[in-house]
Design a protein around this motif. Sequence first.
Motif, PDB file in Angstrom:
ATOM      1  N   GLN A  15       0.823  -1.204   0.000  1.00  0.00           N
ATOM      2  CA  GLN A  15       0.000   0.000   0.000  1.00  0.00           C
ATOM      3  C   GLN A  15       0.861   1.260   0.000  1.00  0.00           C
ATOM      4  N   VAL A  16       1.906   1.263   0.830  1.00  0.00           N
ATOM      5  CA  VAL A  16       2.779   2.440   0.880  1.00  0.00           C
ATOM      6  C   VAL A  16       3.527   2.614  -0.441  1.00  0.00           C
ATOM      7  N   ALA A  17       3.989   1.512  -1.022  1.00  0.00           N
ATOM      8  CA  ALA A  17       4.670   1.588  -2.317  1.00  0.00           C
ATOM      9  C   ALA A  17       3.727   2.120  -3.401  1.00  0.00           C
ATOM     10  N   PHE A  24       3.529  10.341  -5.777  1.00  0.00           N
ATOM     11  CA  PHE A  24       4.771  11.111  -5.713  1.00  0.00           C
ATOM     12  C   PHE A  24       5.828  10.656  -6.716  1.00  0.00           C
ATOM     13  N   ASN A  25       5.540   9.606  -7.495  1.00  0.00           N
ATOM     14  CA  ASN A  25       6.491   9.061  -8.463  1.00  0.00           C
ATOM     15  C   ASN A  25       7.809   8.677  -7.786  1.00  0.00           C
ATOM     16  N   LEU A  26       7.696   7.969  -6.652  1.00  0.00           N
ATOM     17  CA  LEU A  26       8.856   7.517  -5.900  1.00  0.00           C
ATOM     18  C   LEU A  26       8.770   6.014  -5.681  1.00  0.00           C
ATOM     19  N   GLU A  27       9.902   5.398  -5.415  1.00  0.00           N
ATOM     20  CA  GLU A  27       9.953   3.990  -5.054  1.00  0.00           C
ATOM     21  C   GLU A  27      10.345   3.858  -3.586  1.00  0.00           C
ATOM     22  N   ILE A  31      10.915  -2.045   5.821  1.00  0.00           N
ATOM     23  CA  ILE A  31      10.996  -3.173   6.750  1.00  0.00           C
ATOM     24  C   ILE A  31      10.299  -2.740   8.022  1.00  0.00           C
ATOM     25  N   ALA A  32       9.261  -3.453   8.402  1.00  0.00           N
ATOM     26  CA  ALA A  32       8.460  -3.085   9.572  1.00  0.00           C
ATOM     27  C   ALA A  32       8.833  -3.970  10.756  1.00  0.00           C
ATOM     28  N   PHE A  33       9.083  -3.336  11.871  1.00  0.00           N
ATOM     29  CA  PHE A  33       9.335  -4.010  13.132  1.00  0.00           C
ATOM     30  C   PHE A  33       8.226  -3.624  14.115  1.00  0.00           C
ATOM     31  N   PRO A  34       8.119  -4.311  15.241  1.00  0.00           N
ATOM     32  CA  PRO A  34       7.029  -3.986  16.170  1.00  0.00           C
ATOM     33  C   PRO A  34       7.030  -2.554  16.685  1.00  0.00           C
ATOM     34  N   ASP A  35       8.212  -1.918  16.757  1.00  0.00           N
ATOM     35  CA  ASP A  35       8.254  -0.581  17.345  1.00  0.00           C
ATOM     36  C   ASP A  35       8.811   0.489  16.411  1.00  0.00           C
ATOM     37  N   HIS A  36       9.149   0.143  15.180  1.00  0.00           N
ATOM     38  CA  HIS A  36       9.604   1.170  14.256  1.00  0.00           C
ATOM     39  C   HIS A  36       9.563   0.658  12.817  1.00  0.00           C
ATOM     40  N   LEU A  37       9.707   1.603  11.886  1.00  0.00           N
ATOM     41  CA  LEU A  37       9.746   1.298  10.455  1.00  0.00           C
ATOM     42  C   LEU A  37      11.078   1.770   9.881  1.00  0.00           C
ATOM     43  N   ALA A  38      11.688   0.936   9.074  1.00  0.00           N
ATOM     44  CA  ALA A  38      12.887   1.319   8.329  1.00  0.00           C
ATOM     45  C   ALA A  38      12.459   1.552   6.877  1.00  0.00           C
ATOM     46  N   VAL A  39      12.621   2.778   6.397  1.00  0.00           N
ATOM     47  CA  VAL A  39      12.099   3.168   5.086  1.00  0.00           C
ATOM     48  C   VAL A  39      13.236   3.691   4.214  1.00  0.00           C
ATOM     49  N   VAL A  40      13.296   3.206   2.989  1.00  0.00           N
ATOM     50  CA  VAL A  40      14.246   3.694   1.987  1.00  0.00           C
ATOM     51  C   VAL A  40      13.449   4.245   0.818  1.00  0.00           C
ATOM     52  N   ILE A  41      13.728   5.501   0.432  1.00  0.00           N
ATOM     53  CA  ILE A  41      13.004   6.183  -0.644  1.00  0.00           C
ATOM     54  C   ILE A  41      14.003   6.540  -1.744  1.00  0.00           C
ATOM     55  N   LYS A  42      13.579   6.292  -2.981  1.00  0.00           N
ATOM     56  CA  LYS A  42      14.447   6.623  -4.112  1.00  0.00           C
ATOM     57  C   LYS A  42      13.595   7.004  -5.316  1.00  0.00           C
ATOM     58  N   ASP A  45      14.278   7.356 -11.679  1.00  0.00           N
ATOM     59  CA  ASP A  45      15.284   7.746 -12.662  1.00  0.00           C
ATOM     60  C   ASP A  45      16.664   7.991 -12.039  1.00  0.00           C
ATOM     61  N   ASP A  46      16.777   7.827 -10.708  1.00  0.00           N
ATOM     62  CA  ASP A  46      18.065   8.024 -10.040  1.00  0.00           C
ATOM     63  C   ASP A  46      18.192   7.023  -8.894  1.00  0.00           C
ATOM     64  N   PRO A  47      18.321   5.739  -9.229  1.00  0.00           N
ATOM     65  CA  PRO A  47      18.298   4.691  -8.190  1.00  0.00           C
ATOM     66  C   PRO A  47      19.532   4.679  -7.284  1.00  0.00           C
ATOM     67  N   HIS A  48      20.597   5.410  -7.670  1.00  0.00           N
ATOM     68  CA  HIS A  48      21.825   5.374  -6.886  1.00  0.00           C
ATOM     69  C   HIS A  48      21.796   6.333  -5.697  1.00  0.00           C
ATOM     70  N   HIS A  49      20.849   7.252  -5.673  1.00  0.00           N
ATOM     71  CA  HIS A  49      20.716   8.187  -4.569  1.00  0.00           C
ATOM     72  C   HIS A  49      19.436   7.848  -3.797  1.00  0.00           C
ATOM     73  N   THR A  50      19.608   7.477  -2.564  1.00  0.00           N
ATOM     74  CA  THR A  50      18.466   7.070  -1.749  1.00  0.00           C
ATOM     75  C   THR A  50      18.432   7.868  -0.445  1.00  0.00           C
ATOM     76  N   PHE A  51      17.273   7.889   0.160  1.00  0.00           N
ATOM     77  CA  PHE A  51      17.065   8.529   1.456  1.00  0.00           C
ATOM     78  C   PHE A  51      16.529   7.479   2.413  1.00  0.00           C
TER      79      PHE A  51
END
Length: 219
Positions: A15-17, A24-27, A31-42, A45-51
């Motif tokens: 759903q988030v993807a 937003f035209n983003l990928e 990774i979801a854990f019980p107490d936090h989310l680890a999110v990578v956004i890219k 057209d520029d897969p080498h730069h991520t947040f």
Amino acid sequence: AYQRYGRPVHTLEWQVASVANHAFNLETDIIAFPDHLAVVIKKPDDPHHTFSYSLGVEHGWNLSKQQQVDTVAIRLCKHKITPDEAIEKLKKIQAEKSYPIWMIMICITLFGGIIAPLSFASGAVEFGLSTFFSFITALLWLAGEHLPAFNKVYQVTAATLNSFLITVLERQKWFGPINATACMIGGCVWTLPGLHINTALADLSAGSMVAGTARLCWA
């Protein structure tokens, strides 16, 4: 919002993807854990730069609000509302009050109380004791709602305290012979992680091994 209101990981990721892609035209990779989310956004057209972000959000349950978040996400994907409007709607959803505290406490108390006669065919004494111990669990739950640190251990505290008190009552025989198992389970049934385990197994069966295993161990 999905993490806070109990969305299983395999559907949360999809759903988030979908929202990120359509609105937003983003990928995204999550990774979801019980107490936090680890999110990578890219950007596609520029897969080498991520947040990368780590969001501290505990996994909770509110199926009604989860459905409201679904509605906001769908409307955002169809460009019927702007991102700013979606954020305002999410803020309103989060600000909405759930059931009154007194009603939740009554439900916890009565739910635990009826376990003894329904599941163990016990008598009035076990019903009364189960109701009393369920009320103790409800008080500890209320304390956990106001003390975030205690909220992580109120289930263990309730189980330990109720087990100790039931053992004392059984040995002292103040109420005569009682079914200690019925009273113990009735007093702690609210804290059993049935829905958490069910969601964890659903994530494992869908292939989300890391998140599913983490949630299963947490439950």
